[in-house]
Design an enzyme around this catalytic site. Structure first.
Site, PDB file in Angstrom:
ATOM      1  CB  CYS A   4      -3.618  -0.568  -1.364  1.00  0.00           C
ATOM      2  SG  CYS A   4      -4.199  -1.363   0.160  1.00  0.00           S
ATOM      3  CD1 TRP A  33       4.409 -37.558 -20.691  1.00  0.00           C
ATOM      4  CD2 TRP A  33       2.217 -37.736 -21.177  1.00  0.00           C
ATOM      5  NE1 TRP A  33       4.032 -36.421 -21.376  1.00  0.00           N
ATOM      6  CE2 TRP A  33       2.700 -36.497 -21.686  1.00  0.00           C
ATOM      7  CE3 TRP A  33       0.884 -38.056 -21.353  1.00  0.00           C
ATOM      8  CZ2 TRP A  33       1.882 -35.596 -22.370  1.00  0.00           C
ATOM      9  CZ3 TRP A  33       0.049 -37.162 -22.025  1.00  0.00           C
ATOM     10  CH2 TRP A  33       0.550 -35.949 -22.528  1.00  0.00           C
ATOM     11  CB  CYS A  70      -0.913   0.016   1.225  1.00  0.00           C
ATOM     12  SG  CYS A  70      -2.019   1.454   1.290  1.00  0.00           S
ATOM     13  CB  CYS A  74      -6.872   0.180   2.233  1.00  0.00           C
ATOM     14  SG  CYS A  74      -6.059   1.660   1.577  1.00  0.00           S
ATOM     15  CE1 TYR A 115       0.522 -31.586 -20.460  1.00  0.00           C
ATOM     16  CE2 TYR A 115      -1.792 -32.247 -20.548  1.00  0.00           C
ATOM     17  CZ  TYR A 115      -0.778 -31.383 -20.912  1.00  0.00           C
ATOM     18  OH  TYR A 115      -1.049 -30.305 -21.724  1.00  0.00           O
ATOM     19  NE  ARG A 156       2.625   9.056   8.368  1.00  0.00           N
ATOM     20  CZ  ARG A 156       2.428  10.057   9.216  1.00  0.00           C
ATOM     21  NH1 ARG A 156       3.033  11.225   9.010  1.00  0.00           N
ATOM     22  NH2 ARG A 156       1.614   9.918  10.228  1.00  0.00           N
ATOM     23  CG  ASP A 184       6.985 -34.649 -22.845  1.00  0.00           C
ATOM     24  OD1 ASP A 184       5.773 -34.764 -23.048  1.00  0.00           O
ATOM     25  OD2 ASP A 184       7.700 -33.798 -23.421  1.00  0.00           O
TER      26      ASP A 184
END
Length: 487
Positions: free
Chosen positions: A66, A421, A36, A63, A425, A39, A441
């Site tokens: 932000c 495989w 943010c 807020c 995957y 300050r 692969d």
């Protein structure tokens, strides 16, 4: 991280931790993201929370500067495979809204009390509070981007009553729904759909991700239009309450990709957003991936060349599993052709075509009894596809976002015709596992050879081997060699 290191991140406005934790300020009653621009508050006035829901439950409002409710999700839930990580993925998919806490607990294999206890212990908020936070964010999107009457927004966002909706919006944003909507009044809720931004953390290598999706786009269900650098990925989505057409742009602004959703039922908005986030891997932590893989002498040059490369997931686990079987022992182009035939024969047509998008990917139930003769592939693979879709249709194999990865892999390998495989995957893409390696692969073997590496070296790339796979595939496709090459 301890609270002192969290405060240092806030003091330096470090965006890497946006979504990882939230900062609440006692003197203002506001909670923020770590980056943010306001300050930095005094250390004694700051409290830290693991989730926006926990900050809201403690009485803090978001807020307005932000907008902490719009940050990417914590990458921790992508990595973790325990009950809490699985629960967070299911809550994001809207399971609590649709099935209640009991439905969430049933999917996880725990009692509702255990789920409540574990989530509260780790996040400071239970499943109801976490789902409430998700509904509030969905409502904010609808208020800001559509001209829907507020009553319709309330129910579309998943609230049980207008009163509950009004109270939640006021508590979370310290504004009425009308004030959240603002002076613009939104846009008409017509065919233009809902426009929003999909936030991501750190650098995002959009080009390679869109290349990956374009090579695999199935006619009728997916398309990538436009020139490289300004492309748009479009696809149809089958959702709990209806269907949608989604569009995601290749590049937006810093930290986000543009998205537009045309939904047949607005109650699916939150679910659709989460599924697109999984597809584009938007909640990943590219800093952690780069730190690990970039330090490797072999992978390092590839990582630096494609900083922020993601590991694309899937919008639907069952669809991805079917596509994985179609891709067994054939090229990507051949698998794409087979999938196009499957969609043309069994996909449910859209009420109205949208460009090249005409159908939804066929459901497992429709494929389990289908002859599949149109595919023109070996009988053994047709039988494998039928076995898989039958297991998916009757619930013997579950591929929702909260599925247990180890269990699913074992169940898949036990199905006739499915090997390591295919199971790996599916685990990587459908279940979002960041640490899958596929040594058999062809593209991976080619990539390893170009790097002068072997499959045994992949142990050094844990817990991000899925990302290493994509770097290897990319190296194989481009013929890239690195300084690690020997001999």
């Amino acid at each position: 991280m301890d609270d002192d290191s969290r405060y240092e991140a806030v003091h330096s406005r470090d965006e890497r931790f946006d979504g990882v934790f939230f900062t609440a300020v006692l003197t203002t009653g506001i909670y923020c993201r770590p980056s943010c621009p306001a300050r930095t508050p005094k250390r004694e006035n700051v409290r830290f929370y693991r989730s926006a829901a926990a900050a809201q439950a403690a009485g803090y409002r978001a807020c307005r500067r932000c907008r902490p409710d719009t940050v990417p999700g914590s990458a921790e839930w992508d990595v973790r495979a325990d009950a809490v990580g699985r629960a967070m993925r299911l809550i994001g998919d809207g399971v609590v809204d649709r099935e209640g806490v009991s439905g969430l607990a049933r999917r996880l294999g725990y009692s509702a009390r255990q789920v409540q206890r574990q989530l509260t212990a780790e996040l400071g908020a239970g499943p109801v509070a976490l789902a409430r936070c998700r509904r509030a964010q969905t409502a904010r999107i609808l208020l800001r981007t559509t001209g829907l009457p507020i009553t319709e927004v309330a129910f579309a966002a998943g609230f049980a009553s207008v009163r509950q909706f009004n109270e939640t919006i006021r508590e979370v944003y310290d504004l009425t729904p009308t004030e959240v909507r603002g002076a613009s009044g939104g846009t008409p809720a017509d065919a233009e759909g809902v426009s929003l931004r999909l936030a991501h953390r750190g650098p995002y290598a959009a080009g390679p991700v869109f290349d990956f999706l374009a090579r695999r786009a199935i006619a009728g269900v997916e398309e990538v239009v436009g020139e490289p650098g300004a492309r748009c990925y479009r696809r149809t989505l089958a959702l709990p309450y209806g269907h949608a057409v989604a569009e995601v742009g290749e590049y937006g602004g810093p930290g986000w990709l543009p998205c537009r959703l045309v939904l047949s039922d607005l109650r699916d908005l939150g679910c659709a957003v989460q599924r697109l986030r999984r597809l584009f891997d938007l909640d990943a932590d590219p800093y952690a991936v780069t730190e690990r893989l970039g330090a490797d002498a072999r992978l390092g040059p590839l990582v630096r060349e494609a900083e922020g490369l993601r590991s694309p997931g899937a919008v639907d686990g069952q669809e991805l599993a079917v596509r994985a079987v179609l891709g067994q022992q054939v090229t990507v182009a051949a698998a794409r052709t087979l999938a196009g035939r499957l969609v043309a024969a069994y996909g449910k047509p859209l009420p109205h075509a949208s460009g090249g998008l005409t159908r939804l990917f066929p459901a497992a139930e429709a494929l389990a009894e289908a002859p599949l003769a149109e595919l023109g592939m070996p009988a053994a693979r047709r039988e494998c596809l039928r076995t898989l879709t039958t297991a998916l249709a009757d619930g013997a194999v579950v591929l929702d976002p909260g599925a247990d990865r180890e269990q699913v892999e074992r169940e898949l390998i036990n199905l006739r015709g499915i090997g390591p495989w295919t199971a790996g995957y599916v685990r990587m893409r459908a279940l979002g596992d960041p640490d899958v390696f596929l040594p058999g692969d062809v593209g991976v073997r080619q990539g390893l050879a170009l790097l002068g590496a072997t499959a045994a070296d992949a142990g050094d790339w844990r817990p991000w081997r899925s990302y290493a796979l994509h770097h290897l595939w990319r190296a194989a496709a481009t013929g890239t060699r690195t300084a690690g090459r020997t001999g």
